[in-house]
Motif scaffolding. Structure first.
Motif, PDB file in Angstrom:
ATOM      1  N   VAL A 277       0.891  -1.212  -0.045  1.00  0.00           N
ATOM      2  CA  VAL A 277      -0.090   0.023  -0.042  1.00  0.00           C
ATOM      3  C   VAL A 277       0.777   1.353  -0.051  1.00  0.00           C
ATOM      4  O   VAL A 277       2.227   1.064   0.033  1.00  0.00           O
ATOM      5  CB  VAL A 277      -1.045   0.022   1.226  1.00  0.00           C
ATOM      6  CG1 VAL A 277      -1.774  -1.275   1.191  1.00  0.00           C
ATOM      7  CG2 VAL A 277      -0.252  -0.012   2.704  1.00  0.00           C
TER       8      VAL A 277
ATOM      9  N   ALA B 243      -2.179   4.137  -6.539  1.00  0.00           N
ATOM     10  CA  ALA B 243      -2.923   5.041  -5.998  1.00  0.00           C
ATOM     11  C   ALA B 243      -3.313   4.876  -4.559  1.00  0.00           C
ATOM     12  O   ALA B 243      -3.182   5.791  -3.620  1.00  0.00           O
ATOM     13  CB  ALA B 243      -3.974   5.427  -6.894  1.00  0.00           C
ATOM     14  N   CYS B 244      -3.663   3.564  -4.228  1.00  0.00           N
ATOM     15  CA  CYS B 244      -4.113   3.181  -3.289  1.00  0.00           C
ATOM     16  C   CYS B 244      -3.316   1.878  -2.621  1.00  0.00           C
ATOM     17  O   CYS B 244      -2.343   1.903  -1.736  1.00  0.00           O
ATOM     18  CB  CYS B 244      -5.717   2.681  -3.127  1.00  0.00           C
ATOM     19  SG  CYS B 244      -6.688   3.752  -1.926  1.00  0.00           S
ATOM     20  N   CYS B 245      -3.237   0.925  -3.441  1.00  0.00           N
ATOM     21  CA  CYS B 245      -2.750  -0.404  -3.023  1.00  0.00           C
ATOM     22  C   CYS B 245      -2.141  -1.077  -4.293  1.00  0.00           C
ATOM     23  O   CYS B 245      -2.560  -0.724  -5.441  1.00  0.00           O
ATOM     24  CB  CYS B 245      -3.468  -1.450  -2.445  1.00  0.00           C
ATOM     25  SG  CYS B 245      -4.587  -2.256  -3.235  1.00  0.00           S
ATOM     26  N   ALA B 246      -1.501  -2.063  -4.324  1.00  0.00           N
ATOM     27  CA  ALA B 246      -0.889  -2.830  -5.312  1.00  0.00           C
ATOM     28  C   ALA B 246      -1.820  -3.349  -6.326  1.00  0.00           C
ATOM     29  O   ALA B 246      -1.481  -3.664  -7.547  1.00  0.00           O
ATOM     30  CB  ALA B 246       0.186  -3.906  -4.819  1.00  0.00           C
TER      31      ALA B 246
ATOM     32  N   ASP C  61      -4.071  -1.574  -7.779  1.00  0.00           N
ATOM     33  CA  ASP C  61      -4.461  -0.556  -8.893  1.00  0.00           C
ATOM     34  C   ASP C  61      -3.034  -0.190  -9.614  1.00  0.00           C
ATOM     35  O   ASP C  61      -3.149   0.796  -9.984  1.00  0.00           O
ATOM     36  CB  ASP C  61      -5.187   0.422  -8.313  1.00  0.00           C
ATOM     37  CG  ASP C  61      -4.370   1.258  -7.261  1.00  0.00           C
ATOM     38  OD1 ASP C  61      -3.471   1.794  -7.254  1.00  0.00           O
ATOM     39  OD2 ASP C  61      -4.978   1.318  -6.060  1.00  0.00           O
TER      40      ASP C  61
END
Lengths: 326, 252
Positions: free
Chosen positions: B43, B187-190, B192
């Protein structure tokens, strides 16, 4: 000092804790034995994405569960009945607007909606809240504005399409919804005990239920990310209807957090703006991990019926809004 | 939860003390991710404090649950209830973390993705900030920044400026011997993550996938493909390549 269960059961699994401890010990010691076997690109990629979704979602799930525990421990059904408008037709848009106030991802809103249903809030309003909260809160809208710096209408269109979807699905539930689908949430009534005890019992129960299903959803999403072949998307972008349907389905399969999906959508630049709006409106309402969570909190049949309805309404609404506004 | 509902929790259900144990284990693994910095493989950095808070919540709830279960066990030795069997799956991420010890995303995932370069649309007249001052004879840029400037800066501000980039190797299956310098952007976690890639031209070496490199070179124009549907990658004419061992934060 009994917890959420009304009837204690006779012991069948007295070894749960022993089993857990043994499994953890085996995992710690077993790594050298399986390391070679697990050391392939696909396994490593799958593991990273699977763990990433869990690590990203669990804090939001914890927040949702804690809020839902507070609802269970503090807010009495009579209080909620006084705050939420009496007429269900008005309670639905009220719940949609209330969704603006919960800045989080979709994982947190499922247990909260489940708890609201359990506390006697009209299910249609609770479900509208479930759909609206992860899609129209300020964090998500700001993320959308940042991801599309050159087209400021995108976040406005997203807000409108998501809000209309949430309220429409709520009204549809009011007209056609069947309470028996809410099975688990309705039975999940918190019993007696001190305030802390009620809070603890409600939280642990929700984490076990929702968290277990979240893991199922994370595993499914990770599998799809590894399996969907390279460049399959590049050829699809040209036909408008196919593009919309593709991104709607992709939103379900990829299960990306609603705070992040705008950045992914902005990268899908071979698709039309309308198709990308569909991606951002469908995703927070229905995706693999959400379906799994809903199956855990409400019931499996609920997840199927509600998921399908939301998918259709969200796709149509976002297509219309996108065509008009973008 | 009524009794009839509870009956559907089979004999495989999670006992009270095991429920608490699972939460404590999750909390411990959460703290471990933070203290080792490994959470950055999964993340973004801003998830640090939410993770600490969530781990603490899990720890307190778990410990209280175990304590209560053991107290109750002493009082009534034959009667307890079980949680849903699906709850055991909360152990799955722990097991995967311990058994596989997942690495940051690398060449394998880059090759599974549809190729994308940057998140900027192809529009005209984007203005860029002036380049940062050079250190040790070259300007440090992220792959994203380099790609955006390389592809969209109509003033060609990168021309003739030595630039230093940092990324890992993804070999190009279509051009033998060629490879891309790659870094994932999240952007948020792996889940995406998408790969930002720069094509390296000129004096390159033979490196294995996932080798981290520091590359100094200069900008050369990207050849646009005829049909316009292919994604564009920025290109760099390489002057020096250094292999680096202590990897930086994996994502941009």
């Amino acid at each position: 000092m009994r917890t959420t269960t009304t009837q204690p059961r006779r012991i069948t699994s007295d070894y749960g804790f022993t089993f857990l401890a043994a499994a953890l010990l085996l995992s710690v010691l077993g790594r050298p034995l399986v390391a070679d076997w697990l050391d392939t690109g696909a396994v490593r990629t799958w593991s990273t994405i699977f763990v990433a979704i869990c690590v990203q979602a669990l804090p939001f799930l914890a927040l949702g569960v804690a809020l839902s525990g507070i609802i269970a421990a503090v807010l009495s059904p009579t209080f909620l009945a006084r705050v939420v408008p009496k007429r269900p037709v008005l309670a639905v848009p009220f719940a949609g607007l209330a969704g603006i106030g919960l800045p989080g991802c979709e994982c947190g809103s499922v247990p909260i909606a489940g708890r609201l249903v359990g506390s006697g809030v009209n299910p249609a309003a609770a479900l509208t809240f479930l759909l609206a909260a992860p899609a129209v809160n300020p964090v998500v809208l700001i993320a959308t504005a940042v991801a599309f710096p050159n087209s400021p209408m995108v976040w406005v269109a997203r807000f409108c399409a998501s809000m209309i979807t949430a309220v429409t699905v709520g009204w549809l539930w009011l007209a056609f919804g069947r309470t028996e689908l809410l099975d688990k949430a309705l039975r999940n009534v918190v019993a007696d005990g001190s305030r802390w005890e009620r809070f603890r019992a409600a939280c642990v129960h929700d984490i076990l239920h929702a968290g277990g299903y979240l893991v199922v959803g994370a595993a499914a999403a990770a599998t799809l990310q590894v399996v969907v072949p390279r460049r399959v998307l590049n050829s699809i972008g040209s036909n408008a209807a196919v593009a919309i349907l593709t991104l709607a389905i992709l939103a379900v399969l990829l299960s990306i957090c609603s705070e992040a999906d705008a950045f992914v959508a902005s990268g899908l630049s071979q698709f039309s703006m309308t198709a990308r709006l569909v991606f951002m409106v469908v995703g927070p309402g229905v995706d693999l991990k959400l379906l799994a969570l809903q199956a855990g909190v409400f019931s499996r049949r609920f997840a199927v019926v509600f998921g399908t309805t939301t998918f259709v309404v969200a796709t149509l609404t976002a297509t219309v809004i996108g065509t008009v506004m973008l | 939860m009524s009794e009839s509902h509870d009956h559907r929790h089979s004999r495989l259900g999670v006992s009270d003390d095991a429920q608490g144990g699972l939460l404590v284990a999750l909390a411990v693994i959460g703290y471990r991710l933070i203290f080792t910095g490994e959470y950055l493989r999964f993340v973004q950095g801003r998830m640090k404090w939410p993770l600490v808070v969530a781990s603490t919540v899990f720890f307190v709830l778990g410990a209280a649950t175990v304590a209560k279960a053991w107290r109750t066990k002493e009082a009534t030795t034959t009667q307890r209830h079980l949680g849903p069997a699906v709850g055991w799956l909360l152990g799955a991420p722990i097991a995967v973390l311990l058994l596989v010890a997942p690495a940051p995303l690398g060449a394998d995932f880059a090759n599974r993705q549809a190729v994308r370069t940057t998140r900027l649309p192809q529009s005209q007249n984007i203005t860029f900030d002036p380049l940062p001052a050079p250190t040790n004879g070259a300007v440090d840029l992220s792959l994203t920044d380099y790609s955006e400037r390389a592809l969209y800066d109509s003033t060609e501000g990168l021309a003739a400026v030595p630039v230093r980039l940092l990324g890992f190797v993804v070999r190009d299956d279509e051009a033998p011997g060629g490879y891309f310098l790659t870094r994932f952007r999240i952007a948020c976690c792996a889940a995406d993550a998408f790969a930002v890639q720069v094509s390296l031209k000129g004096k390159t070496g033979d490196y294995a996938d996932d080798t981290w490199l520091e590359v100094v070179g200069t900008w050369t124009p990207t050849q646009t493909t005829a049909d316009g549907t292919e994604f564009l990658r920025a290109v760099m004419q390489v002057s020096t390549i250094t292999e680096i061992n202590d990897r930086p934060d994996p994502y941009e």
